[in-house]
Design a protein around this motif. Sequence first.
Motif, mmCIF file in Angstrom:
data_model
loop_
_atom_site.group_PDB
_atom_site.id
_atom_site.type_symbol
_atom_site.label_atom_id
_atom_site.label_comp_id
_atom_site.label_asym_id
_atom_site.label_seq_id
_atom_site.Cartn_x
_atom_site.Cartn_y
_atom_site.Cartn_z
ATOM 1 N N ILE A 94 31.771 55.364 55.527
ATOM 2 C CA ILE A 94 30.617 56.237 55.290
ATOM 3 C C ILE A 94 29.352 55.467 55.652
ATOM 4 C CG2 ILE A 94 29.140 57.116 53.437
ATOM 5 C CD1 ILE A 94 31.041 59.192 53.962
ATOM 6 N N ASN A 95 28.495 56.096 56.447
ATOM 7 C CA ASN A 95 27.200 55.499 56.784
ATOM 8 C C ASN A 95 26.105 56.129 55.935
ATOM 9 O OD1 ASN A 95 28.549 54.106 58.791
ATOM 10 N ND2 ASN A 95 27.978 55.543 60.399
ATOM 11 N N PHE A 96 25.190 55.312 55.464
ATOM 12 C CA PHE A 96 24.032 55.781 54.712
ATOM 13 C C PHE A 96 22.824 55.870 55.646
ATOM 14 C CE2 PHE A 96 26.747 54.484 51.347
ATOM 15 C CZ PHE A 96 26.350 55.162 50.202
ATOM 16 N N ARG A 97 21.964 56.831 55.397
ATOM 17 C CA ARG A 97 20.716 56.917 56.147
ATOM 18 C C ARG A 97 19.805 55.760 55.746
ATOM 19 N NH1 ARG A 97 22.036 62.474 55.677
ATOM 20 N NH2 ARG A 97 21.202 62.642 53.564
ATOM 21 N N HIS A 98 18.994 55.309 56.670
ATOM 22 C CA HIS A 98 18.154 54.127 56.437
ATOM 23 C C HIS A 98 17.079 54.434 55.394
ATOM 24 C CE1 HIS A 98 15.998 56.338 59.632
ATOM 25 N NE2 HIS A 98 14.901 55.853 59.071
ATOM 26 N N GLY A 99 16.679 53.376 54.682
ATOM 27 C CA GLY A 99 15.664 53.565 53.655
ATOM 28 C C GLY A 99 15.359 52.293 52.894
ATOM 29 N N ASP A 100 14.845 52.474 51.693
ATOM 30 C CA ASP A 100 14.406 51.372 50.834
ATOM 31 C C ASP A 100 15.606 50.558 50.336
ATOM 32 O OD1 ASP A 100 12.478 50.043 48.882
ATOM 33 O OD2 ASP A 100 13.971 50.919 47.524
ATOM 34 N N PRO A 101 15.545 49.224 50.405
ATOM 35 C CA PRO A 101 16.705 48.400 50.025
ATOM 36 C C PRO A 101 17.172 48.579 48.584
ATOM 37 C CG PRO A 101 15.178 47.109 51.336
ATOM 38 C CD PRO A 101 14.489 48.406 51.043
ATOM 39 N N LEU A 102 16.242 48.627 47.613
ATOM 40 C CA LEU A 102 16.668 48.768 46.219
ATOM 41 C C LEU A 102 17.306 50.133 45.991
ATOM 42 C CD1 LEU A 102 16.849 47.611 43.377
ATOM 43 C CD2 LEU A 102 14.540 48.495 42.939
ATOM 44 N N SER A 103 16.711 51.170 46.556
ATOM 45 C CA SER A 103 17.272 52.506 46.409
ATOM 46 C C SER A 103 18.667 52.574 47.008
ATOM 47 C CB SER A 103 16.368 53.541 47.088
ATOM 48 O OG SER A 103 16.982 54.816 47.090
ATOM 49 N N LEU A 104 18.854 51.961 48.158
ATOM 50 C CA LEU A 104 20.168 52.022 48.799
ATOM 51 C C LEU A 104 21.186 51.138 48.099
ATOM 52 C CD1 LEU A 104 18.956 52.419 52.431
ATOM 53 C CD2 LEU A 104 20.626 53.885 51.306
ATOM 54 N N ALA A 105 20.760 50.024 47.529
ATOM 55 C CA ALA A 105 21.677 49.232 46.707
ATOM 56 C C ALA A 105 22.154 50.059 45.519
ATOM 57 C CB ALA A 105 20.989 47.955 46.230
ATOM 58 N N ASP A 106 21.231 50.778 44.879
ATOM 59 C CA ASP A 106 21.608 51.677 43.782
ATOM 60 C C ASP A 106 22.593 52.737 44.265
ATOM 61 O OD1 ASP A 106 19.949 50.441 41.886
ATOM 62 O OD2 ASP A 106 18.247 51.755 42.331
ATOM 63 N N GLN A 107 22.339 53.275 45.449
ATOM 64 C CA GLN A 107 23.204 54.337 45.954
ATOM 65 C C GLN A 107 24.604 53.820 46.283
ATOM 66 O OE1 GLN A 107 21.501 57.228 48.770
ATOM 67 N NE2 GLN A 107 19.518 56.283 48.367
ATOM 68 N N VAL A 108 24.700 52.627 46.848
ATOM 69 C CA VAL A 108 26.028 52.052 47.106
ATOM 70 C C VAL A 108 26.761 51.809 45.794
ATOM 71 C CG1 VAL A 108 27.238 50.023 47.989
ATOM 72 C CG2 VAL A 108 25.392 51.048 49.326
ATOM 73 N N PHE A 109 26.054 51.306 44.810
ATOM 74 C CA PHE A 109 26.614 51.092 43.470
ATOM 75 C C PHE A 109 27.183 52.402 42.916
ATOM 76 C CE2 PHE A 109 25.370 51.331 38.876
ATOM 77 C CZ PHE A 109 26.285 50.412 38.354
ATOM 78 N N VAL A 110 26.423 53.486 43.027
ATOM 79 C CA VAL A 110 26.875 54.791 42.536
ATOM 80 C C VAL A 110 27.989 55.344 43.418
ATOM 81 C CG1 VAL A 110 26.152 57.200 42.178
ATOM 82 C CG2 VAL A 110 24.668 55.320 41.445
ATOM 83 N N PHE A 111 27.869 55.144 44.726
ATOM 84 C CA PHE A 111 28.854 55.672 45.666
ATOM 85 C C PHE A 111 30.252 55.109 45.412
ATOM 86 C CE2 PHE A 111 31.106 55.183 49.759
ATOM 87 C CZ PHE A 111 31.259 56.512 50.098
ATOM 88 N N LYS A 112 30.334 53.822 45.134
ATOM 89 C CA LYS A 112 31.653 53.217 44.900
ATOM 90 C C LYS A 112 32.321 53.833 43.674
ATOM 91 C CE LYS A 112 31.965 48.674 45.927
ATOM 92 N NZ LYS A 112 31.613 47.250 46.082
#
Length: 448
Positions: free
Chosen positions: A211-229
């Motif tokens: 799964i690829n995530f759309r580009h964005g803010d590093p902290l927000s995307l770290a949170d999203q990967v955490f939730v995604f897993k």
Amino acid sequence: MTTNSKTITDWLKQQQISEIECLVPDMTGNARGKFIPAHQFISHGDPRLPESILVQTVTGEYSDEHWDFVEPTDTDMLLRPDASTMRLVPWAREPTAQIIHDCYTQAGELHPLASRTVLRKVLAAYEQAGLTPVIAPEMEFYLVARNEDADNELVPPVGRSGRRETARLSYSIDAVAEFEDFVEDMYDYADAQKLDVDTLIHENGAAQMEINFRHGDPLSLADQVFVFKRTVRETAHKYKMYATFMAKPMKDEPGSAMHIHQSLLDASGNNIFVTADGEHSPAFLSYIAGLQRYTPELISLYAPNVNSYRRLAPDISAPINLNWGLDNRTCAFRVPQSELAATRVENRFPGADANPYLAIAATLASGLLGMQENLTPSAPHQGTANEDSVEVARTLEEGLRNLGSTPALCDLFGDLFLRAYAAVKLDEFEEFNRVISSWEREHLLLQV
């Protein structure tokens, strides 16, 4: 009531939430925390957790040096919710919210052992430099049949055809369709949680997805990967199979990565990796040089488990040295073909098992130091980089040897955190090293 608290309270009431998952990412990147009824969450103030949970091994143990890192009284830390992380829990039976919290000491400082704190410190250094990092993670994972006996090897699950995958089916549409119900629910759950997921592909391994995530803010995307897993695991359970983010779950299948695309914007929103003439900028080259210089020291943040180093091996589609190249997937640091404004570098070292906060912090810190020190990279690699010699650690113990040896990195990450991380991971390595494998019994028992 603060603006953050009012925002949360209003949202909880609007969504008629009955229970809240108060989440803290631990050192492994997994969720720790508490379930709290919504009315108590609103009225009782910030929740608390023992700071010891931040420095437990993946097996739940503590290192011998544990009390060097936390108060001997095993004191509580304060948890403060981040309103930007409020999400519904779509698989819960009752209206449930999840909110990621920052950890604070009793003195009101961000807790130095929390992974989210580490990433915040690196981002603060970028802010001070007048730069804004932009990232885009790519997450690989396997679907596997339920495995209730750890002595049994993992196998792909049975798809809708009634068969298990055996062939290499990269980018196969029909192979993804084998798990159509899982994929649809995973996307529905992701949408319900406002995760910025984009493309789904079938990767090279049997029942391996990306799964690829759309580009964005590093902290927000770290949170999203955490939730995604968490989301992927929950969706797999619904269909009576497992989803695993182990770096190398099966011996005959390729490993799973968390590739991180990254670029930098200046105060005007311009990508500093390219010049007005469309050439790669000096900052871009120094950023790559920083990745080359500091990856050996920080490799344990990309490969945090004993299993991680099974992926970083020759001839299995993972980096083994520090080469960079133009649209070259055999290199550790790949510069994809793109429009000038989207010029970026992809760090292919992090495994899917990495703590996203720490892996993102490590790659951004390396690039920042490369620019500050005006480092010069090697020439872009031509041909297959996997034919070159191995230049990175092959075991967790080796990967930890130089962690914290550079003062500039100690300042960015915090010396206490790096020492605690090394102690926890060395304890895991020694615990693993006590296990005698079937290979040793088969080949050494009567022949040495």
